[in-house]
Design a protein around this motif. Structure first.
Motif, PDB file in Angstrom:
ATOM      1  N   ILE A 147       4.796   5.378  -5.278  1.00 43.13           N
ATOM      2  CA  ILE A 147       4.847   5.429  -6.937  1.00 43.13           C
ATOM      3  C   ILE A 147       3.953   6.501  -7.404  1.00 43.13           C
ATOM      4  O   ILE A 147       4.284   7.296  -8.508  1.00 43.13           O
ATOM      5  CB  ILE A 147       4.675   3.962  -7.529  1.00 43.13           C
ATOM      6  CG1 ILE A 147       5.484   3.055  -7.097  1.00 43.13           C
ATOM      7  CG2 ILE A 147       4.470   4.050  -9.194  1.00 43.13           C
ATOM      8  CD1 ILE A 147       5.105   1.612  -7.123  1.00 43.13           C
ATOM      9  N   GLU A 148       2.999   6.736  -6.982  1.00 40.86           N
ATOM     10  CA  GLU A 148       2.067   7.781  -7.465  1.00 40.86           C
ATOM     11  C   GLU A 148       2.739   9.090  -7.209  1.00 40.86           C
ATOM     12  O   GLU A 148       2.613   9.882  -8.307  1.00 40.86           O
ATOM     13  CB  GLU A 148       0.865   7.753  -6.525  1.00 40.86           C
ATOM     14  CG  GLU A 148      -0.287   6.793  -7.006  1.00 40.86           C
ATOM     15  CD  GLU A 148      -1.585   6.899  -6.231  1.00 40.86           C
ATOM     16  OE1 GLU A 148      -1.827   7.642  -5.271  1.00 40.86           O
ATOM     17  OE2 GLU A 148      -2.794   6.214  -6.612  1.00 40.86           O
ATOM     18  N   ALA A 149       3.197   9.530  -6.122  1.00 40.97           N
ATOM     19  CA  ALA A 149       3.955  10.371  -5.906  1.00 40.97           C
ATOM     20  C   ALA A 149       5.238  10.528  -6.959  1.00 40.97           C
ATOM     21  O   ALA A 149       5.499  11.726  -7.191  1.00 40.97           O
ATOM     22  CB  ALA A 149       4.700  10.550  -4.505  1.00 40.97           C
ATOM     23  N   GLU A 168       0.666  -1.262   0.010  1.00 45.09           N
ATOM     24  CA  GLU A 168      -0.104  -0.059  -0.040  1.00 45.09           C
ATOM     25  C   GLU A 168       0.811   1.223  -0.054  1.00 45.09           C
ATOM     26  O   GLU A 168       0.549   2.135  -0.786  1.00 45.09           O
ATOM     27  CB  GLU A 168      -1.191  -0.047   1.236  1.00 45.09           C
ATOM     28  CG  GLU A 168      -1.934   1.307   1.406  1.00 45.09           C
ATOM     29  CD  GLU A 168      -3.166   1.301   2.193  1.00 45.09           C
ATOM     30  OE1 GLU A 168      -3.629   2.119   2.749  1.00 45.09           O
ATOM     31  OE2 GLU A 168      -2.998   0.164   3.041  1.00 45.09           O
ATOM     32  N   GLU A 169       1.852   1.279   0.751  1.00 47.43           N
ATOM     33  CA  GLU A 169       2.815   2.399   0.837  1.00 47.43           C
ATOM     34  C   GLU A 169       3.489   2.542  -0.387  1.00 47.43           C
ATOM     35  O   GLU A 169       3.757   3.594  -1.029  1.00 47.43           O
ATOM     36  CB  GLU A 169       3.652   2.160   2.094  1.00 47.43           C
ATOM     37  CG  GLU A 169       4.972   3.415   2.043  1.00 47.43           C
ATOM     38  CD  GLU A 169       6.100   3.148   3.354  1.00 47.43           C
ATOM     39  OE1 GLU A 169       6.973   3.818   3.030  1.00 47.43           O
ATOM     40  OE2 GLU A 169       5.817   2.209   4.096  1.00 47.43           O
ATOM     41  N   ILE A 208       7.582  13.505 -11.576  1.00 52.30           N
ATOM     42  CA  ILE A 208       8.388  13.592 -12.922  1.00 52.30           C
ATOM     43  C   ILE A 208       7.040  13.933 -14.253  1.00 52.30           C
ATOM     44  O   ILE A 208       7.686  13.917 -15.192  1.00 52.30           O
ATOM     45  CB  ILE A 208       8.859  12.209 -13.031  1.00 52.30           C
ATOM     46  CG1 ILE A 208       7.868  11.279 -13.308  1.00 52.30           C
ATOM     47  CG2 ILE A 208      10.094  12.303 -12.343  1.00 52.30           C
ATOM     48  CD1 ILE A 208       8.791   9.908 -14.080  1.00 52.30           C
ATOM     49  N   GLY A 209       6.002  14.382 -13.594  1.00 57.05           N
ATOM     50  CA  GLY A 209       5.114  14.725 -14.535  1.00 57.05           C
ATOM     51  C   GLY A 209       4.489  13.559 -15.718  1.00 57.05           C
ATOM     52  O   GLY A 209       4.130  13.493 -16.698  1.00 57.05           O
ATOM     53  N   ARG A 210       4.301  12.289 -15.091  1.00 58.78           N
ATOM     54  CA  ARG A 210       4.087  11.037 -16.089  1.00 58.78           C
ATOM     55  C   ARG A 210       2.827  10.601 -15.409  1.00 58.78           C
ATOM     56  O   ARG A 210       2.599  10.641 -14.254  1.00 58.78           O
ATOM     57  CB  ARG A 210       4.997   9.911 -15.872  1.00 58.78           C
ATOM     58  CG  ARG A 210       6.416  10.372 -16.625  1.00 58.78           C
ATOM     59  CD  ARG A 210       6.064  10.444 -18.122  1.00 58.78           C
ATOM     60  NE  ARG A 210       5.821   9.487 -19.038  1.00 58.78           N
ATOM     61  CZ  ARG A 210       4.943   9.223 -19.743  1.00 58.78           C
ATOM     62  NH1 ARG A 210       4.465  10.360 -20.274  1.00 58.78           N
ATOM     63  NH2 ARG A 210       4.685   8.181 -20.531  1.00 58.78           N
ATOM     64  N   PRO A 211       1.813  10.164 -16.371  1.00 62.24           N
ATOM     65  CA  PRO A 211       0.496   9.755 -15.874  1.00 62.24           C
ATOM     66  C   PRO A 211       0.607   8.445 -15.076  1.00 62.24           C
ATOM     67  O   PRO A 211       1.708   7.711 -15.319  1.00 62.24           O
ATOM     68  CB  PRO A 211      -0.298   9.510 -17.186  1.00 62.24           C
ATOM     69  CG  PRO A 211       0.767   9.425 -18.428  1.00 62.24           C
ATOM     70  CD  PRO A 211       1.953   9.986 -17.764  1.00 62.24           C
TER      71      PRO A 211
END
Length: 251
Positions: free
Chosen positions: A51-53, A45-46, A58-61
């Motif tokens: 990974i989202e952060a 979960e962490e 880096i501006g990637r979806p």
């Protein structure tokens, strides 16, 4: 015949597989795959949150998420593995990656024999970034152990189930190496495009190292032997391979 598809939102193509993972990914022209390894495993979960952060930073979806490497405490039972995978793909569905039981993300999930994590955790992840066209191909082949894919149970499919003799390990390794080559071929790459090859087993691989790995080009960039078990009870030997030219380690 191994079937491939393009995940346009991620900028990569993939080898179609079961719902929990694809057989491998390769960047489409105009994209490259990069990899990030956590210095120590991060609980699932962490890990997803980090990974989202990272992708935000880096501006990637999130759809750029292309592959990951997990570490688990011990091999799962067959039903336990199914249950775990349904939880895992839930986040991928929220990210717009997993849809209709189709999963483009490649994955390895192994169980360190010594000092493993206390719960399933992220070891590393890979994602696409825009890149100049015509670059050398970048790819990640998912982990595969000695169990041909199909409708039967693992117990019915595992090659030489319960055997770890030199001859049995050779047969298991031959199947796994062949699976790596089949997946690479489907994505238009080969051992000569690889930058890292992993073998995951607690058994001796030296008897077949020269003839089955080195001589076929599987260790052209060296071979990393990870002292770990594959993720399901009864499996003994797993491999993955990648050709990635930008890698990072984060604390």
């Amino acid at each position: 015949m191994t079937e491939t598809a393009i995940f346009e939102a991620g900028g990569y193509r993939y080898v179609r597989g079961p719902f929990q993972y694809s057989g491998g990914v390769a960047a489409e022209d105009g994209f490259a795959i990069e990899r990030v390894r956590f210095q120590t495993p991060v609980p699932l979960e962490e890990g997803f949150a980090r990974i989202e952060a990272y992708l935000d930073g880096i501006g990637r979806p999130y759809t750029a998420f292309a592959a990951c490497e997990l570490r688990s405490p011990e091999p799962f039972s067959e039903q336990g593995f199914i249950d775990f995978n349904r939880v895992y793909v839930g986040t991928l569905e929220r990210w717009g990656v997993f849809r209709d039981d189709e999963n483009p993300v490649a994955r390895s999930n192994v169980c360190p024999e010594i000092d493993g994590p206390s719960e399933p955790s992220f070891h590393a992840f890979s994602y696409t970034v825009p890149a100049e066209k015509g670059l050398a191909p970048s790819f990640v082949i998912a982990g595969s152990a000695e169990s041909p894919e199909g409708g039967a149970t693992y117990e019915e499919r595992i090659i030489r189930l319960g055997e770890t003799s030199e001859d049995a390990m050779l047969q298991k390794a031959q199947y796994v190496i062949g699976a790596m080559e089949t997946r690479m071929s489907a994505l238009g790459v080969s051992w000569r495009n690889s930058t890292v090859t992993h073998a995951y087993t607690i058994h001796d691989l030296h008897p077949f190292l020269a003839d089955e790995l080195v001589s076929r080009g599987a260790a052209a960039a060296g071979l990393t032997w990870v002292y770990a078990r594959p993720p399901v009870v009864g499996l003994e030997y797993e491999m993955d391979v990648r050709g990635v030219y930008s890698e990072h380690v984060v604390i």
